[in-house]
Design a protein around this motif. Sequence first.
Motif, short mmCIF file in Angstrom:
data_model
loop_
_atom_site.label_atom_id
_atom_site.label_comp_id
_atom_site.label_asym_id
_atom_site.label_seq_id
_atom_site.Cartn_x
_atom_site.Cartn_y
_atom_site.Cartn_z
N LEU A 1 4.90 -2.15 1.73
CA LEU A 1 3.87 -3.04 1.17
C LEU A 1 3.95 -4.41 1.83
CD1 LEU A 1 1.60 -3.70 -0.81
CD2 LEU A 1 3.38 -4.17 -2.53
N ARG A 2 5.15 -4.93 2.03
CA ARG A 2 5.31 -6.24 2.68
C ARG A 2 4.73 -6.22 4.08
NH1 ARG A 2 4.33 -10.87 2.43
NH2 ARG A 2 5.09 -10.73 0.31
N GLN A 3 4.90 -5.09 4.81
CA GLN A 3 4.32 -4.98 6.15
C GLN A 3 2.80 -5.10 6.05
OE1 GLN A 3 6.89 -4.91 8.50
NE2 GLN A 3 7.93 -4.90 6.53
N GLY A 4 2.21 -4.43 5.05
CA GLY A 4 0.77 -4.50 4.85
C GLY A 4 0.31 -5.90 4.46
N LEU A 5 1.08 -6.55 3.59
CA LEU A 5 0.73 -7.92 3.18
C LEU A 5 0.79 -8.87 4.37
CD1 LEU A 5 2.65 -8.05 -0.21
CD2 LEU A 5 0.16 -8.19 0.08
N GLY B 1 -5.81 -6.76 0.51
CA GLY B 1 -5.77 -6.21 1.87
C GLY B 1 -4.42 -5.55 2.15
N GLY B 2 -3.35 -6.17 1.68
CA GLY B 2 -2.02 -5.59 1.86
C GLY B 2 -1.85 -4.29 1.11
N ALA C 1 -4.28 -2.25 0.34
CA ALA C 1 -5.10 -1.27 1.07
C ALA C 1 -4.33 -0.74 2.27
CB ALA C 1 -6.42 -1.90 1.50
N PHE C 2 -3.67 -1.64 3.02
CA PHE C 2 -2.89 -1.21 4.18
C PHE C 2 -1.67 -0.38 3.78
CE2 PHE C 2 -4.55 -4.98 6.84
CZ PHE C 2 -5.52 -4.18 7.45
N TYR C 3 -1.15 -0.61 2.58
CA TYR C 3 -0.02 0.20 2.11
C TYR C 3 -0.42 1.68 2.12
CZ TYR C 3 3.45 2.35 -0.92
OH TYR C 3 4.43 3.17 -1.40
N HIS C 4 -1.66 1.94 1.78
CA HIS C 4 -2.12 3.33 1.68
C HIS C 4 -2.64 3.88 3.00
CE1 HIS C 4 -3.63 6.95 -0.15
NE2 HIS C 4 -4.82 6.70 0.36
N SER C 5 -3.48 3.10 3.69
CA SER C 5 -4.16 3.62 4.87
C SER C 5 -4.79 2.49 5.66
CB SER C 5 -5.26 4.60 4.42
OG SER C 5 -6.02 5.06 5.51
N HIS C 6 -5.13 2.79 6.90
CA HIS C 6 -5.92 1.85 7.69
C HIS C 6 -7.37 2.34 7.81
CE1 HIS C 6 -2.11 -0.02 8.48
NE2 HIS C 6 -2.75 -1.03 9.04
#
Length: 178
Positions: free
Chosen positions: A112-116, A125-126, A128-133
């Motif tokens: 999650l931190r990578q997505g954030l 947005g983070g 959303a990125f946790y799940h998929s691009h």
Amino acid sequence: MALSALFAGSIAEAQAAQAVSLSPATIQSCILAAANLHREPPALLLILLNVEGGTLGAVSQNTNGTVDIGPMQVNQIWVPMVATHWHASKDATYHALRDNFCANLEAGSWILRQGLDEAHGDLWGGVAFYHSHNPVYQQQYMLSVLKQALRLEALPRKKTSARLSALNAPAGPPKQRG
């Protein structure tokens, strides 16, 4: 205080979802530790745990040929990166993700931190990125996250409302003295 109510209302569900029984205190401790380590709202991790719906010891097959591992449903594509993050072997990482609640939660929180970070701190947005691009999958996931957040938010109110109703209910017909 609101976080405590969320934990109280949802820890039993998270615990029941686990193949191995974990105490509510252990679950709460792991959530708070991961949230603190990766500078994330603990309630968000609790919401994601509920959305993901994974269980300790479980490996779930995906339609794309990959698998999701454990409570936070960490996708196998993350195993090499988590292994590097943990300074561990891929095999040890896979087993920890599958069999250790706190390890799985820490890895999910790290992802999650990578997505954030990729979303430049934008919380949604983070997530959303946790799940998929993929924007379509992101939208579906965000709807699930929103529904779960609203459900968890309502838990303390429902319990309080039920308690107040019980207190305000008539006590029944007066007892006759005879």
